[in-house]
Design an enzyme around this catalytic site. Structure first.
Site, short mmCIF file in Angstrom:
data_model
loop_
_atom_site.label_atom_id
_atom_site.label_comp_id
_atom_site.label_asym_id
_atom_site.label_seq_id
_atom_site.Cartn_x
_atom_site.Cartn_y
_atom_site.Cartn_z
N GLU A 25 0.84 -1.19 0.00
CA GLU A 25 0.00 0.00 0.00
C GLU A 25 0.88 1.25 0.00
OE1 GLU A 25 -3.16 0.29 2.81
OE2 GLU A 25 -4.02 -1.64 2.23
N HIS A 70 -4.46 6.81 -0.01
CA HIS A 70 -3.75 5.55 0.09
C HIS A 70 -4.31 4.58 -0.94
CE1 HIS A 70 -7.12 4.26 2.68
NE2 HIS A 70 -6.72 3.01 2.45
N HIS A 72 -5.10 0.52 -2.21
CA HIS A 72 -5.39 -0.86 -1.85
C HIS A 72 -4.85 -1.71 -3.00
CE1 HIS A 72 -9.16 0.07 0.88
NE2 HIS A 72 -8.01 0.49 1.41
N ASP A 83 -9.18 2.58 7.99
CA ASP A 83 -9.20 3.76 7.11
C ASP A 83 -10.02 4.87 7.75
OD1 ASP A 83 -7.73 2.36 5.20
OD2 ASP A 83 -9.50 1.84 4.01
#
Length: 131
Positions: A25, A70, A72, A83
């Site tokens: 990630e 961010h 995935h 999150d």
């Protein structure tokens, strides 16, 4: 600050770095000028794995963040409980990117995890001209 959109260059950077770091990630904070997200701030000490990215928020420079970004490593771009915890600490706009890391594989969420519109603004346009 009211956020009007994200510059196309900033979104392209997010998509490219997310793809290049997969299956790990990627995580960063979003910075805006004149209500437009223009930069991603990568904090020193950020740790990435295939199931999480941990940012050391105490390493934040003297710059205000308007949110986070961010990736995935899968196509699932729904926010997790972790999150949502991060969203509550880092601003009002949060981008999650997933496979295949293209212009259709990202969404912006508010701090509660609800999808919110975030227009992509051509980087060539002067931010002062955006209404």
């Amino acid at each position: 600050m009211k956020i009007k959109g994200i510059e196309s260059d900033a979104l392209n950077f997010i998509l490219k770095v997310s793809e290049s770091t997969a299956p790990l990630e990627f995580a960063g904070l979003l910075h805006a000028d004149n209500g437009v997200i223009t930069e991603v701030i990568v904090l020193p000490g950020t740790e990435s794995s295939s199931c999480s990215a941990i940012m050391r928020l105490f390493m934040m420079p003297n710059i205000k963040s308007v949110g986070s970004v961010h990736s995935h490593p899968s196509p699932n771009i729904k926010p997790s409980k972790a999150d949502l915890q991060m969203f509550s600490k880092t601003g009002s706009h949060h981008i999650i990117v997933g496979k295949p890391f293209d212009e259709k594989s990202w969404k912006c969420y508010d701090r509660n995890g609800y999808v919110q519109d975030l227009p992509v603004i051509d980087s060539e346009i002067n931010n002062d001209e955006i209404v």
